[in-house]
Scaffold this motif. Structure first.
Motif, PDB file in Angstrom:
ATOM      1  N   LEU A 167       0.811  -1.221   0.000  1.00  0.00           N
ATOM      2  CA  LEU A 167       0.000   0.000   0.000  1.00  0.00           C
ATOM      3  C   LEU A 167       0.841   1.267   0.000  1.00  0.00           C
ATOM      4  CD1 LEU A 167      -2.689  -1.065   2.656  1.00  0.00           C
ATOM      5  CD2 LEU A 167      -3.063  -0.832   0.200  1.00  0.00           C
ATOM      6  N   GLY A 168       2.129   1.122  -0.134  1.00  0.00           N
ATOM      7  CA  GLY A 168       2.992   2.300  -0.106  1.00  0.00           C
ATOM      8  C   GLY A 168       3.204   2.801   1.311  1.00  0.00           C
ATOM      9  N   GLN A 169       3.476   4.094   1.431  1.00  0.00           N
ATOM     10  CA  GLN A 169       3.729   4.702   2.731  1.00  0.00           C
ATOM     11  C   GLN A 169       2.395   5.059   3.393  1.00  0.00           C
ATOM     12  OE1 GLN A 169       7.002   4.709   2.996  1.00  0.00           O
ATOM     13  NE2 GLN A 169       7.283   5.474   5.082  1.00  0.00           N
ATOM     14  N   VAL A 170       2.171   4.579   4.616  1.00  0.00           N
ATOM     15  CA  VAL A 170       0.914   4.827   5.326  1.00  0.00           C
ATOM     16  C   VAL A 170       1.209   5.743   6.508  1.00  0.00           C
ATOM     17  CG1 VAL A 170      -1.043   3.809   6.529  1.00  0.00           C
ATOM     18  CG2 VAL A 170       0.061   2.555   4.649  1.00  0.00           C
ATOM     19  N   ALA A 171       0.831   7.009   6.380  1.00  0.00           N
ATOM     20  CA  ALA A 171       1.050   7.968   7.459  1.00  0.00           C
ATOM     21  C   ALA A 171       0.090   7.698   8.604  1.00  0.00           C
ATOM     22  CB  ALA A 171       0.861   9.392   6.938  1.00  0.00           C
ATOM     23  N   THR A 172       0.526   7.968   9.833  1.00  0.00           N
ATOM     24  CA  THR A 172      -0.332   7.725  10.991  1.00  0.00           C
ATOM     25  C   THR A 172       0.077   8.599  12.164  1.00  0.00           C
ATOM     26  OG1 THR A 172      -1.136   6.043  12.517  1.00  0.00           O
ATOM     27  CG2 THR A 172       1.150   5.845  11.815  1.00  0.00           C
ATOM     28  N   SER A 173      -0.899   8.920  13.006  1.00  0.00           N
ATOM     29  CA  SER A 173      -0.629   9.642  14.252  1.00  0.00           C
ATOM     30  C   SER A 173      -0.593   8.681  15.436  1.00  0.00           C
ATOM     31  CB  SER A 173      -1.705  10.714  14.492  1.00  0.00           C
ATOM     32  OG  SER A 173      -2.992  10.113  14.553  1.00  0.00           O
ATOM     33  N   VAL A 174      -0.806   7.397  15.171  1.00  0.00           N
ATOM     34  CA  VAL A 174      -0.780   6.379  16.219  1.00  0.00           C
ATOM     35  C   VAL A 174       0.656   6.177  16.698  1.00  0.00           C
ATOM     36  CG1 VAL A 174      -1.112   3.909  16.656  1.00  0.00           C
ATOM     37  CG2 VAL A 174      -2.827   5.186  15.361  1.00  0.00           C
ATOM     38  N   ALA A 175       0.813   5.971  18.005  1.00  0.00           N
ATOM     39  CA  ALA A 175       2.150   5.707  18.560  1.00  0.00           C
ATOM     40  C   ALA A 175       2.650   4.360  18.050  1.00  0.00           C
ATOM     41  CB  ALA A 175       2.086   5.708  20.085  1.00  0.00           C
ATOM     42  N   LEU A 176       3.777   4.405  17.328  1.00  0.00           N
ATOM     43  CA  LEU A 176       4.329   3.202  16.719  1.00  0.00           C
ATOM     44  C   LEU A 176       5.446   2.623  17.578  1.00  0.00           C
ATOM     45  CD1 LEU A 176       4.547   4.448  13.025  1.00  0.00           C
ATOM     46  CD2 LEU A 176       2.883   2.816  13.953  1.00  0.00           C
ATOM     47  N   PRO A 177       5.715   1.321  17.419  1.00  0.00           N
ATOM     48  CA  PRO A 177       6.878   0.741  18.104  1.00  0.00           C
ATOM     49  C   PRO A 177       8.168   1.286  17.503  1.00  0.00           C
ATOM     50  CG  PRO A 177       5.827  -0.878  16.683  1.00  0.00           C
ATOM     51  CD  PRO A 177       4.941   0.325  16.672  1.00  0.00           C
ATOM     52  N   ALA A 178       9.287   0.763  17.929  1.00  0.00           N
ATOM     53  CA  ALA A 178      10.589   1.262  17.484  1.00  0.00           C
ATOM     54  C   ALA A 178      10.733   1.161  15.965  1.00  0.00           C
ATOM     55  CB  ALA A 178      11.696   0.460  18.167  1.00  0.00           C
ATOM     56  N   LYS A 179      11.532   2.061  15.406  1.00  0.00           N
ATOM     57  CA  LYS A 179      11.767   2.077  13.963  1.00  0.00           C
ATOM     58  C   LYS A 179      12.258   0.701  13.497  1.00  0.00           C
ATOM     59  CE  LYS A 179      14.209   4.600  10.328  1.00  0.00           C
ATOM     60  NZ  LYS A 179      15.140   5.719  10.029  1.00  0.00           N
ATOM     61  N   GLY A 180      11.649   0.230  12.423  1.00  0.00           N
ATOM     62  CA  GLY A 180      12.005  -1.073  11.880  1.00  0.00           C
ATOM     63  C   GLY A 180      11.186  -2.222  12.424  1.00  0.00           C
ATOM     64  N   ALA A 181      10.337  -1.950  13.441  1.00  0.00           N
ATOM     65  CA  ALA A 181       9.501  -3.014  14.015  1.00  0.00           C
ATOM     66  C   ALA A 181       8.406  -3.426  13.036  1.00  0.00           C
ATOM     67  CB  ALA A 181       8.884  -2.539  15.322  1.00  0.00           C
ATOM     68  N   GLY A 208      -8.429   3.508  -8.706  1.00  0.00           N
ATOM     69  CA  GLY A 208      -8.287   4.713  -9.512  1.00  0.00           C
ATOM     70  C   GLY A 208      -7.202   4.541 -10.554  1.00  0.00           C
ATOM     71  N   PRO A 209      -6.778   5.647 -11.150  1.00  0.00           N
ATOM     72  CA  PRO A 209      -5.716   5.575 -12.157  1.00  0.00           C
ATOM     73  C   PRO A 209      -4.415   5.047 -11.559  1.00  0.00           C
ATOM     74  CG  PRO A 209      -6.820   7.720 -12.171  1.00  0.00           C
ATOM     75  CD  PRO A 209      -7.266   7.014 -10.932  1.00  0.00           C
ATOM     76  N   GLY A 210      -3.619   4.393 -12.379  1.00  0.00           N
ATOM     77  CA  GLY A 210      -2.335   3.885 -11.912  1.00  0.00           C
ATOM     78  C   GLY A 210      -2.101   2.476 -12.410  1.00  0.00           C
ATOM     79  N   ASP A 211      -0.942   1.918 -12.062  1.00  0.00           N
ATOM     80  CA  ASP A 211      -0.611   0.560 -12.515  1.00  0.00           C
ATOM     81  C   ASP A 211       0.139  -0.218 -11.436  1.00  0.00           C
ATOM     82  OD1 ASP A 211       1.758   1.906 -12.525  1.00  0.00           O
ATOM     83  OD2 ASP A 211       2.299   1.415 -14.591  1.00  0.00           O
ATOM     84  N   THR A 212      -0.292  -0.012 -10.190  1.00  0.00           N
ATOM     85  CA  THR A 212       0.419  -0.643  -9.066  1.00  0.00           C
ATOM     86  C   THR A 212      -0.143  -1.999  -8.685  1.00  0.00           C
ATOM     87  OG1 THR A 212      -1.016   0.561  -7.532  1.00  0.00           O
ATOM     88  CG2 THR A 212       1.116   1.570  -8.077  1.00  0.00           C
ATOM     89  N   HIS A 213      -1.413  -2.253  -8.974  1.00  0.00           N
ATOM     90  CA  HIS A 213      -2.063  -3.484  -8.515  1.00  0.00           C
ATOM     91  C   HIS A 213      -2.703  -4.207  -9.707  1.00  0.00           C
ATOM     92  CE1 HIS A 213      -1.567  -1.283  -4.782  1.00  0.00           C
ATOM     93  NE2 HIS A 213      -1.807  -2.390  -4.120  1.00  0.00           N
ATOM     94  N   ARG A 214      -2.590  -5.524  -9.674  1.00  0.00           N
ATOM     95  CA  ARG A 214      -3.093  -6.351 -10.783  1.00  0.00           C
ATOM     96  C   ARG A 214      -4.439  -6.966 -10.413  1.00  0.00           C
ATOM     97  NH1 ARG A 214      -2.937 -11.664 -12.739  1.00  0.00           N
ATOM     98  NH2 ARG A 214      -2.483 -11.821 -14.984  1.00  0.00           N
ATOM     99  N   VAL A 215      -5.406  -6.854 -11.316  1.00  0.00           N
ATOM    100  CA  VAL A 215      -6.738  -7.439 -11.112  1.00  0.00           C
ATOM    101  C   VAL A 215      -6.661  -8.941 -11.325  1.00  0.00           C
ATOM    102  CG1 VAL A 215      -9.130  -7.509 -11.918  1.00  0.00           C
ATOM    103  CG2 VAL A 215      -7.907  -5.318 -11.825  1.00  0.00           C
ATOM    104  N   GLU A 216      -7.110  -9.702 -10.340  1.00  0.00           N
ATOM    105  CA  GLU A 216      -7.160 -11.158 -10.452  1.00  0.00           C
ATOM    106  C   GLU A 216      -8.554 -11.652 -10.821  1.00  0.00           C
ATOM    107  OE1 GLU A 216      -4.591 -13.068 -10.280  1.00  0.00           O
ATOM    108  OE2 GLU A 216      -3.109 -11.629  -9.542  1.00  0.00           O
ATOM    109  N   LEU A 217      -9.574 -10.998 -10.258  1.00  0.00           N
ATOM    110  CA  LEU A 217     -10.961 -11.459 -10.445  1.00  0.00           C
ATOM    111  C   LEU A 217     -11.909 -10.368 -10.006  1.00  0.00           C
ATOM    112  CD1 LEU A 217     -13.089 -13.843 -10.825  1.00  0.00           C
ATOM    113  CD2 LEU A 217     -12.771 -14.282  -8.383  1.00  0.00           C
ATOM    114  N   THR A 218     -13.046 -10.250 -10.690  1.00  0.00           N
ATOM    115  CA  THR A 218     -14.131  -9.376 -10.235  1.00  0.00           C
ATOM    116  C   THR A 218     -15.361 -10.219  -9.970  1.00  0.00           C
ATOM    117  OG1 THR A 218     -13.324  -7.474 -11.498  1.00  0.00           O
ATOM    118  CG2 THR A 218     -15.622  -7.435 -10.798  1.00  0.00           C
ATOM    119  N   GLU A 219     -15.841 -10.171  -8.756  1.00  0.00           N
ATOM    120  CA  GLU A 219     -17.106 -10.839  -8.403  1.00  0.00           C
ATOM    121  C   GLU A 219     -18.216  -9.809  -8.523  1.00  0.00           C
ATOM    122  OE1 GLU A 219     -16.649 -14.044  -5.043  1.00  0.00           O
ATOM    123  OE2 GLU A 219     -15.574 -12.225  -4.428  1.00  0.00           O
ATOM    124  N   ALA A 220     -18.987  -9.880  -9.605  1.00  0.00           N
ATOM    125  CA  ALA A 220     -20.080  -8.933  -9.834  1.00  0.00           C
ATOM    126  C   ALA A 220     -21.374  -9.523  -9.285  1.00  0.00           C
ATOM    127  CB  ALA A 220     -20.209  -8.646 -11.329  1.00  0.00           C
TER     128      ALA A 220
END
Length: 349
Positions: A256-270, A284-296
């Motif tokens: 999901l890329g970089q997820v910003a948060t205000s939650v208290a996180l454990p030590a860096k690298g945890a 939306g627009p982009g090419d980061t994720h591949r569609v496997e199946l659509t359940e309509a």
């Protein structure tokens, strides 16, 4: 009617402990659902309340009475099982009244109670039929009627709908919910189906490996789970989970890329897991994720995606646009919808 209290309840089969010190209060008139995966101990716990399994230690109270070592017939409970267990040679009315007949109740009282239960469950036209002439849903209503006729303080249901097809399951969920509203009895219901739990319960008890993971109202568990197990178990489709590592004020993930948060996180690298429900992800627009199946499914569609990390994600959409397998798309979300969990699965708040 009356409530049920469990204090430090333990169950052992020889050297194997399957219930680990359960503490729980089910209030008078409450509809409480035990939910969890197969083997989590929910049916064993229900059978201990019924007296069908001996309690290794701890205590069980129904109202003010300690019933831990009292015979099942004296506990004031009635149990509805997964199988209907109806006598094939008896009519519906005879099946429903059989328990009272065996305990010597007068015929007039039996007839009155059977008629009242039949009214509640809409079984009046079927009282003279035998089980072979009934549908699965009708047989289950007869089994519930047999419990009502006994006039118990507490109703216990052990996966009563699991033998029914999908349409009948929905119908019977509605019937059981209506029954609870009409008679106001304390009910404890076991299921592995979290949809049943969400739609029926005043209170859900989530169990795993003989321990309570969380207790609360259905939407409280859905919106505010204490750990990754509850977050993943409550909700359909299940919550999406993506692995990441803690950084300064954010979680770095490949899915999901970089997820910003205000939650208290454990030590860096945890290790940190990011959880997002399918309805919180947007394509939306982009090419980061591949569609496997659509359940309509008509009013709603579920798009199954592969993230760059190989992790699988599900996106809920409310349109009828079908994405072809192999298509590349972008993904976005509001970081306020993300839930974070530490390496042990506990919620970071």
């Amino acid at each position: 009617m009356t409530g049920v209290t469990l204090e430090g309840v333990v169950k052992r089969f020889g050297d194997v402990q399957v219930i680990h010190g359960v503490n729980l209060t089910v209030e008078d008139g409450e509809f409480c659902v035990f939910v969890g995966p197969s083997g989590c101990g929910k049916s064993t716990l229900l059978r201990m309340i019924a007296g069908l399994e001996e309690t290794s230690s701890g205590s069980i109270r129904i109202g003010a009475r300690d019933v831990t070592y009292i015979d099942p017939s004296e506990r004031g409970v009635a149990m509805v099982f997964q199988t209907y267990a109806l006598y094939p040679h008896m009519t519906v009315a005879e099946n429903m009244g059989f328990g009272l007949k065996m305990t010597g109740h007068p015929r007039a009282e039996i007839d009155r109670k059977v008629a009242e239960a039949a009214r509640i469950l809409k079984l009046e036209p079927l009282l003279d039929r035998k089980p072979k002439a009934l549908s699965g849903g009708q047989r289950q209503r007869v089994a519930i009627g047999r419990a009502i006729v006994r006039g118990p303080e507490v109703f216990l249901f052990d996966e009563p709908l699991s033998n029914l097809d999908a349409e009948l399951r929905v119908e019977m969920r509605v019937e059981i919910a209506r029954l609870h509203r009409e008679i106001g009895a304390t009910m404890i219901y076991v299921t592995h189906d979290q949809v049943e739990a969400m739609t029926l319960a005043d209170k859900i008890v989530v169990l795993r490996a003989g321990r309570i993971e969380q207790v609360g109202k259905p939407l409280d568990l859905y919106n505010n789970p204490d750990n990754r197990f509850v977050a993943g178990f409550i909700g359909s489709p299940a919550m999406n989970f993506v692995a990441g590592v803690a950084e300064a004020g954010s979680v770095a993930t490949r899915g999901l890329g970089q997820v910003a948060t205000s939650v208290a996180l454990p030590a860096k690298g945890a290790e940190v897991t990011v959880g997002l429900r399918p309805q919180h992800l947007k394509i939306g627009p982009g090419d980061t994720h591949r569609v496997e199946l659509t359940e309509a499914l008509g009013g709603v569609s579920y798009v199954h995606l592969s993230a760059p990390s190989g992790e699988k994600l599900i996106v809920e959409r409310h349109d009828q646009v079908s994405l072809e397998p192999g298509a590349m798309v972008g993904l976005s979300f509001d970081v306020r919808d993300a839930m974070l969990f530490d390496k042990d699965g506990l919620r970071l708040r």
